[in-house]
Design an enzyme around this catalytic site. Structure first.
Site, PDB file in Angstrom:
ATOM      1  CG  MET A 141      19.370  26.176  50.632  1.00 29.49           C
ATOM      2  SD  MET A 141      18.939  26.952  49.050  1.00 29.49           S
ATOM      3  CE  MET A 141      17.922  25.659  48.355  1.00 29.49           C
ATOM      4  CG  HIS A 149      15.982  32.690  41.660  1.00 30.80           C
ATOM      5  ND1 HIS A 149      15.775  31.575  42.442  1.00 30.80           N
ATOM      6  CD2 HIS A 149      15.533  32.382  40.419  1.00 30.80           C
ATOM      7  CE1 HIS A 149      15.204  30.631  41.695  1.00 30.80           C
ATOM      8  NE2 HIS A 149      15.045  31.097  40.477  1.00 30.80           N
TER       9      HIS A 149
HETATM   10  C1  GRF Z   1      23.357  30.841  44.237  1.00 31.95           C
HETATM   11  O1  GRF Z   1      23.301  30.281  42.943  1.00 31.95           O
HETATM   12  C2  GRF Z   1      22.144  31.697  44.492  1.00 31.95           C
HETATM   13  O2  GRF Z   1      21.622  32.286  43.327  1.00 31.95           O
HETATM   14  C3  GRF Z   1      21.140  30.703  45.038  1.00 31.95           C
HETATM   15  O3  GRF Z   1      21.925  29.821  45.819  1.00 31.95           O
HETATM   16  C4  GRF Z   1      23.251  29.767  45.306  1.00 31.95           C
HETATM   17  C5  GRF Z   1      24.172  30.010  46.455  1.00 31.95           C
HETATM   18  O4  GRF Z   1      25.509  29.784  46.124  1.00 31.95           O
HETATM   19  N1  GRF Z   1      20.119  31.378  45.782  1.00 31.95           N
HETATM   20  P1  GRF Z   1      26.669  30.156  47.132  1.00 31.95           P
HETATM   21  O5  GRF Z   1      26.371  29.450  48.450  1.00 31.95           O
HETATM   22  O6  GRF Z   1      26.678  31.653  47.298  1.00 31.95           O
HETATM   23  O7  GRF Z   1      27.929  29.650  46.516  1.00 31.95           O
END
Ligand code: GRF
Length: 201
Positions: free
Chosen positions: A90, A109
């Site tokens: 993030m 994404h």
């Molecule tokens: C996923 O939906 C990805 O597309 C987005 O963040 C989310 C991460 O999920 N960038 P996780 O931590 O892999 O469960």
């Protein structure tokens, strides 16, 4: 090829990547899992899987975004990482990071880019009334959710979908598409010309 996964949260994509590596569906070595959040469940998943380097740094311990990214880059270079895989990381990468791994950073994404950029893509598509959304894997450049598209998969939005039901179908697609795309990328079967990424074998 040595790869690193960067994650800030749950790490379900990391888990799918670990499973694919174990099943030899990705021909690479996961050397590093890094998080900017000490309590990211992704770190626990990485430790359980025996990833050699499981690391965390906190941005508040650095004077700038660039200084933080330089420290992360140094860590990745020390482990001879050649491909950086963002999976729910993030933070927006600064030019320091992008330049260090030009065309060697992938992101996933949960929408069909360029639609629904940003941190709330699933809810945004649902509330917008879109009938189709999906998943995009793209190279990372200096703009958010913008780099050349490597792979996409569509997910239909059903009339009675909630955030939970739609999220669950999108995540399922992510967990298939990301490992497959990483493997293809690791095998060097993509050519990048401008924004256009072409599979060449
Ligand atoms: C996923 O939906 C990805 O597309 C987005 O963040 C989310 C991460 O999920 N960038 P996780 O931590 O892999 O469960």
């Amino acid at each position: 090829m040595n790869i690193a996964v960067l994650a800030s949260g749950n790490g379900s994509n990391l888990q799918a990547i670990i499973a694919a590596l174990k099943a030899k569906k990705i021909k690479a070595t996961l050397k590093v899992v890094f998080s900017d959040k000490a309590d990211a469940y992704a770190l626990t998943r990485a430790e359980k899987a025996g990833v050699p380097v499981v690391a965390h740094l906190s941005a508040k311990d650095f004077s700038s975004r660039e200084a933080f990214d330089a420290a992360v880059v140094a860590l990745l270079k020390k482990e001879k990482v050649e491909l950086v895989v963002l999976a729910g990381y993030m933070r927006i990468l600064s030019p320091v990071f992008i330049k260090a791994f030009a065309d060697r950073i992938l992101n996933i994404h949960p929408a069909l880019l360029p639609a629904f950029k940003g941190a709330h893509a699933i809810a945004d598509a649902l509330h917008y009334g879109a009938k189709i959304t999906g998943v995009t894997v793209h190279l990372v450049d200096e703009e958010v959710d913008h780099g050349p598209i490597v792979a996409q998969a569509a997910v239909l939005i059903k009339p009675n979908d909630t955030f939970e039901t739609l999220s669950s179908r999108i995540h399922k697609v992510e967990h298939e598409l990301y490992p497959k795309t990483i493997d293809a990328f690791v095998r060097g079967k993509f050519k990048v010309v401008g924004r256009v990424v072409t599979k060449v074998g």
